[in-house]
Design a protein around this motif. Structure first.
Motif, PDB file in Angstrom:
ATOM      1  N   ILE A 115      50.321 -20.363  68.336  1.00 38.13           N
ATOM      2  CA  ILE A 115      49.848 -19.041  67.904  1.00 38.13           C
ATOM      3  C   ILE A 115      49.666 -19.029  66.388  1.00 38.13           C
ATOM      4  N   ALA A 116      50.533 -19.715  65.653  1.00 42.02           N
ATOM      5  CA  ALA A 116      50.382 -19.825  64.199  1.00 42.02           C
ATOM      6  C   ALA A 116      49.111 -20.595  63.843  1.00 42.02           C
ATOM      7  N   ILE A 117      48.829 -21.640  64.587  1.00 47.69           N
ATOM      8  CA  ILE A 117      47.589 -22.400  64.364  1.00 47.69           C
ATOM      9  C   ILE A 117      46.378 -21.489  64.555  1.00 47.69           C
ATOM     10  N   LEU A 118      46.473 -20.594  65.529  1.00 48.56           N
ATOM     11  CA  LEU A 118      45.377 -19.659  65.796  1.00 48.56           C
ATOM     12  C   LEU A 118      45.281 -18.547  64.749  1.00 48.56           C
ATOM     13  N   GLY A 119      46.326 -18.381  63.938  1.00 49.01           N
ATOM     14  CA  GLY A 119      46.214 -17.431  62.838  1.00 49.01           C
ATOM     15  C   GLY A 119      47.278 -16.357  62.738  1.00 49.01           C
ATOM     16  N   PHE A 120      48.149 -16.213  63.727  1.00 54.43           N
ATOM     17  CA  PHE A 120      49.206 -15.205  63.636  1.00 54.43           C
ATOM     18  C   PHE A 120      50.553 -15.901  63.626  1.00 54.43           C
ATOM     19  N   CYS A 121      51.290 -15.698  62.549  1.00 56.35           N
ATOM     20  CA  CYS A 121      52.587 -16.364  62.390  1.00 56.35           C
ATOM     21  C   CYS A 121      53.704 -15.440  62.866  1.00 56.35           C
ATOM     22  N   ILE A 122      54.293 -15.764  63.994  1.00 53.51           N
ATOM     23  CA  ILE A 122      55.380 -14.962  64.554  1.00 53.51           C
ATOM     24  C   ILE A 122      56.595 -14.990  63.620  1.00 53.51           C
ATOM     25  N   GLY A 123      56.911 -16.152  63.074  1.00 56.84           N
ATOM     26  CA  GLY A 123      58.029 -16.273  62.146  1.00 56.84           C
ATOM     27  C   GLY A 123      57.826 -15.422  60.900  1.00 56.84           C
ATOM     28  N   CYS A 124      56.585 -15.398  60.392  1.00 61.07           N
ATOM     29  CA  CYS A 124      56.287 -14.577  59.212  1.00 61.07           C
ATOM     30  C   CYS A 124      56.452 -13.096  59.541  1.00 61.07           C
ATOM     31  N   PHE A 125      56.051 -12.702  60.740  1.00 61.13           N
ATOM     32  CA  PHE A 125      56.207 -11.322  61.186  1.00 61.13           C
ATOM     33  C   PHE A 125      57.695 -10.963  61.256  1.00 61.13           C
ATOM     34  N   LEU A 126      58.506 -11.848  61.823  1.00 56.72           N
ATOM     35  CA  LEU A 126      59.951 -11.614  61.885  1.00 56.72           C
ATOM     36  C   LEU A 126      60.553 -11.529  60.485  1.00 56.72           C
ATOM     37  N   PHE A 127      60.136 -12.422  59.599  1.00 55.41           N
ATOM     38  CA  PHE A 127      60.609 -12.436  58.217  1.00 55.41           C
ATOM     39  C   PHE A 127      60.298 -11.109  57.536  1.00 55.41           C
ATOM     40  N   PHE A 128      59.065 -10.624  57.721  1.00 59.51           N
ATOM     41  CA  PHE A 128      58.640  -9.349  57.146  1.00 59.51           C
ATOM     42  C   PHE A 128      59.481  -8.199  57.693  1.00 59.51           C
ATOM     43  N   GLN A 129      59.721  -8.187  58.993  1.00 56.03           N
ATOM     44  CA  GLN A 129      60.514  -7.123  59.605  1.00 56.03           C
ATOM     45  C   GLN A 129      61.951  -7.132  59.082  1.00 56.03           C
ATOM     46  N   ILE A 130      62.519  -8.299  58.899  1.00 51.63           N
ATOM     47  CA  ILE A 130      63.877  -8.406  58.350  1.00 51.63           C
ATOM     48  C   ILE A 130      63.910  -7.867  56.923  1.00 51.63           C
TER      49      ILE A 130
END
Length: 142
Positions: A115-130
């Protein structure tokens, strides 16, 4: 003025492909030791700021590193920690015969990397939410 540390996006993408393809190869061949490749590479990146996958990929950059879209080092280390945990728990689960749990962890890391390769970083989203949570909490406490 301090400069934000960053990693050129093609190097991050190479690391993501390495994680994804290692998991796929593990599933196809049944050789769980393939998971060691991205596990050690990311562990070295977090602990020593030296990811051998990214160092190797740097040899193939056409332009200077600064001319590529930058990826934040802090977020990438956060993402690497998540990948390390999933890869390590997946590997350990496979080794002790808990295959269902091994697949759960490797599916999570494979999906996240793809999914990150496709353009949406789940880890970055979690980092932002934290970070948002920490900020809101700091406002409440002041």
């Amino acid at each position: 003025m301090s400069q934000i540390l960053s990693i050129p996006r093609p190097l991050v993408r190479m690391n993501q492909w390495t994680i994804f393809l290692s998991v796929i190869l593990t599933w196809l061949t049944g050789e769980v030791w393939i998971l060691i490749i991205p596990l050690i590479a990311n562990l070295m990146g977090v602990l020593f700021n030296y990811n051998p996958v990214m160092k190797f990929a740097r040899l193939f950059l056409i332009k200077e590193g600064k001319s590529y879209v930058p990826e934040d080092v802090t977020q990438q280390k956060f993402n690497a920690c998540i990948a390390i945990a999933c890869l390590a728990f997946g590997l350990l689960s496979f080794l002790i015969g808990w295959n269902v749990l091994g697949y759960v962890f490797t599916v999570m890391v494979a999906l996240a990397s793809f999914i990150a390769i496709l353009g949406f970083c789940i880890g970055c989203f979690l980092f932002f939410q934290i970070k948002q949570y920490q900020y809101r909490r700091s406002l409440k406490n002041s």
